[in-house]
Write an enzyme that holds these catalytic residues in place. Structure first.
Site, PDB file in Angstrom:
ATOM      1  CD1 TRP A 167       0.102  -0.925   3.318  1.00  0.00           C
ATOM      2  CD2 TRP A 167      -0.171   1.282   3.315  1.00  0.00           C
ATOM      3  NE1 TRP A 167       0.585  -0.450   4.514  1.00  0.00           N
ATOM      4  CE2 TRP A 167       0.424   0.904   4.548  1.00  0.00           C
ATOM      5  CE3 TRP A 167      -0.423   2.638   3.104  1.00  0.00           C
ATOM      6  CZ2 TRP A 167       0.773   1.814   5.537  1.00  0.00           C
ATOM      7  CZ3 TRP A 167      -0.087   3.556   4.095  1.00  0.00           C
ATOM      8  CH2 TRP A 167       0.503   3.144   5.289  1.00  0.00           C
ATOM      9  CE  LYS A 199      -6.244   2.516  12.388  1.00  0.00           C
ATOM     10  NZ  LYS A 199      -4.888   2.799  12.852  1.00  0.00           N
ATOM     11  CG  HIS A 267       4.544   5.553   8.650  1.00  0.00           C
ATOM     12  ND1 HIS A 267       5.066   4.276   8.618  1.00  0.00           N
ATOM     13  CD2 HIS A 267       3.653   5.553   9.664  1.00  0.00           C
ATOM     14  CE1 HIS A 267       4.493   3.545   9.555  1.00  0.00           C
ATOM     15  NE2 HIS A 267       3.634   4.299  10.222  1.00  0.00           N
TER      16      HIS A 267
HETATM   17  O1  G7M Z   1       1.370   2.036  13.617  1.00  0.00           O
HETATM   18  P1  G7M Z   1       1.904   2.678  12.380  1.00  0.00           P
HETATM   19  O2  G7M Z   1       2.768   3.858  12.733  1.00  0.00           O
HETATM   20  O3  G7M Z   1       2.619   1.706  11.471  1.00  0.00           O
HETATM   21  O4  G7M Z   1       0.632   3.256  11.630  1.00  0.00           O
HETATM   22  C1  G7M Z   1       0.369   3.061  10.268  1.00  0.00           C
HETATM   23  C2  G7M Z   1      -0.684   4.045   9.826  1.00  0.00           C
HETATM   24  O5  G7M Z   1      -0.920   3.842   8.442  1.00  0.00           O
HETATM   25  C3  G7M Z   1      -2.018   3.887  10.537  1.00  0.00           C
HETATM   26  O6  G7M Z   1      -2.414   5.131  11.082  1.00  0.00           O
HETATM   27  C4  G7M Z   1      -2.948   3.381   9.453  1.00  0.00           C
HETATM   28  O7  G7M Z   1      -4.269   3.848   9.583  1.00  0.00           O
HETATM   29  C5  G7M Z   1      -2.306   3.901   8.199  1.00  0.00           C
HETATM   30  N1  G7M Z   1      -2.579   3.050   7.045  1.00  0.00           N
HETATM   31  C6  G7M Z   1      -2.533   1.707   7.001  1.00  0.00           C
HETATM   32  N2  G7M Z   1      -2.838   1.282   5.755  1.00  0.00           N
HETATM   33  C7  G7M Z   1      -2.872  -0.101   5.330  1.00  0.00           C
HETATM   34  C8  G7M Z   1      -3.094   2.375   4.981  1.00  0.00           C
HETATM   35  C9  G7M Z   1      -3.478   2.558   3.616  1.00  0.00           C
HETATM   36  O8  G7M Z   1      -3.654   1.625   2.835  1.00  0.00           O
HETATM   37  N3  G7M Z   1      -3.628   3.860   3.209  1.00  0.00           N
HETATM   38  C10 G7M Z   1      -3.457   4.922   4.066  1.00  0.00           C
HETATM   39  N4  G7M Z   1      -3.651   6.149   3.588  1.00  0.00           N
HETATM   40  N5  G7M Z   1      -3.104   4.760   5.359  1.00  0.00           N
HETATM   41  C11 G7M Z   1      -2.921   3.499   5.813  1.00  0.00           C
END
Ligand code: G7M
Length: 337
Positions: A167, A199, A267
């Site tokens: 993603w 989210k 990120h």
């Molecule tokens: O816990 P961590 O720092 O890894 O957080 C990952 C963030 O990426 C979370 O706030 C998720 O809501 C966000 N996120 C996860 N996915 C799979 C996606 C996605 O496919 N698209 C977007 N825009 N955000 C994502």
């Protein structure tokens, strides 16, 4: 959904009727959602999880006359905050019981009108073992991870067990979510894409975006002086664009990285400060301004620092730390069973 009101099992005609209809049949194996039932048919087996902050309780049990376990989640509803509804909340029908008072302070128990007393109920039936495991409150353990432990345990684990980063690559390669991109700077060293977090529901008071750098960095353990220009650019350009597009000041943003993250592609989270989103606890969130300052003070800070984080009983990392004797549960008293 049909409203079923009942005060006792005897008053609960819908369930009795369906039960009578089935009297000569074997115990029903279908889902209770296909028929009328009431909560008096539920027998509690175990409290799986109780969260007093969120005012939630998850209960495992069974519905009389229905095969298979069920999980019931009860959650107190939010208060209304519009003037009109508030007027009704402070109605003469609202009962107030004084518990005690001391000087100018009084403590009361309050019973608002029935329509403001609602509880959200989510019922899963038949629930699988996976559901029950998912909702079971796990014991949590803090790990004080040194860089040596990171190299010996964490890194090999994340290299073999991480979630797919597809993603992330899709966003960076303009294959997905392009309508959600708020800003892009494609400089190879300092560039990043700022995109709505999956989210985020789009409401200003829950604003949540993430910055994905073009430089591939796994997590904060890999950060050093060479990444300062990137981190500073994310902070400056990210806050500027959020102020312009969403009218939220830099001083109203919580800007942080997670350790451990869910996805091992560095990120940065940008969230509205007054939104207490999950994952902002001290054992998980690292403020970007602190990360930048730590590296300015000591380029190799993140290969020297102890980074503490929480692992949950049964998680892959928990098992690894347990095997290595880093987490010791030998004499732990079980306080929740
Ligand atoms: O816990 P961590 O720092 O890894 O957080 C990952 C963030 O990426 C979370 O706030 C998720 O809501 C966000 N996120 C996860 N996915 C799979 C996606 C996605 O496919 N698209 C977007 N825009 N955000 C994502």
């Amino acid at each position: 959904m049909a409203e079923v009101s009942c005060n006792s099992a005897d008053e609960c005609t819908p369930t009795k009727k369906t039960k009578t209809e089935r009297e000569n049949e074997s115990e029903n194996s279908g889902s209770i959602h296909d028929m009328e039932f009431c909560l008096s048919a539920f027998s509690v087996k175990k409290v799986l999880q109780y969260n007093c902050m969120r005012k939630q309780i998850y209960i495992e049990g069974a519905f009389k006359g229905h095969e298979g376990p069920a999980v019931v989640l009860l959650e107190k509803q939010n208060f209304p905050d519009d003037q009109e509804t508030l007027k009704e909340l402070f109605d003469s029908g609202t009962i107030l019981h004084k518990l005690y008072n001391n000087d100018i302070y009084g403590n009361y128990e309050c019973f608002p009108l029935k329509k403001y007393n609602g509880i959200n109920a989510t019922i899963i039936h038949p629930a699988t073992a996976k559901h029950i495991e998912k909702f079971r409150r796990k014991k949590l353990y803090i790990v004080d991870e040194t860089y040596e432990l990171y190299q010996k345990i964490t890194l090999p684990y994340i290299e073999s067990n991480s979630f797919s980063l597809e993603w992330v690559h899709n966003i960076l390669e303009h294959k997905a979510e392009q309508d959600k991109v708020v800003y892009e700077n494609n400089d190879k060293k300092t560039g990043f894409i700022l995109v709505n977090d999956l989210k985020w529901d789009g409401q200003p008071n829950t604003l949540k975006l993430i910055a994905l750098p073009f430089q591939k960095i796994r997590c904060i353990r890999e950060l050093n002086e060479s990444h300062l220009s990137l981190l500073k650019n994310i902070k400056e350009a990210g806050t500027a664009v959020i102020a312009r597009k969403f009218n939220v000041l830099a001083s109203q943003l919580r800007i942080y990285l997670h350790y451990q993250p869910s996805y091992y592609y560095l990120h940065v989270h940008f969230a509205y400060l007054m939104f207490e989103t999950p994952g902002i606890y001290v054992e998980k969130a690292h403020l970007l301004s602190t990360v930048i300052r730590n590296i300015e003070l000591m380029s190799d800070y993140y290969t020297k620092a102890v980074l503490s984080y929480v692992v949950a009983e049964g998680d892959g990392l928990y098992t690894k730390f347990l095997e290595e004797g880093i987490i010791n549960v030998a004499n732990s008293k079980n306080t929740e069973d």
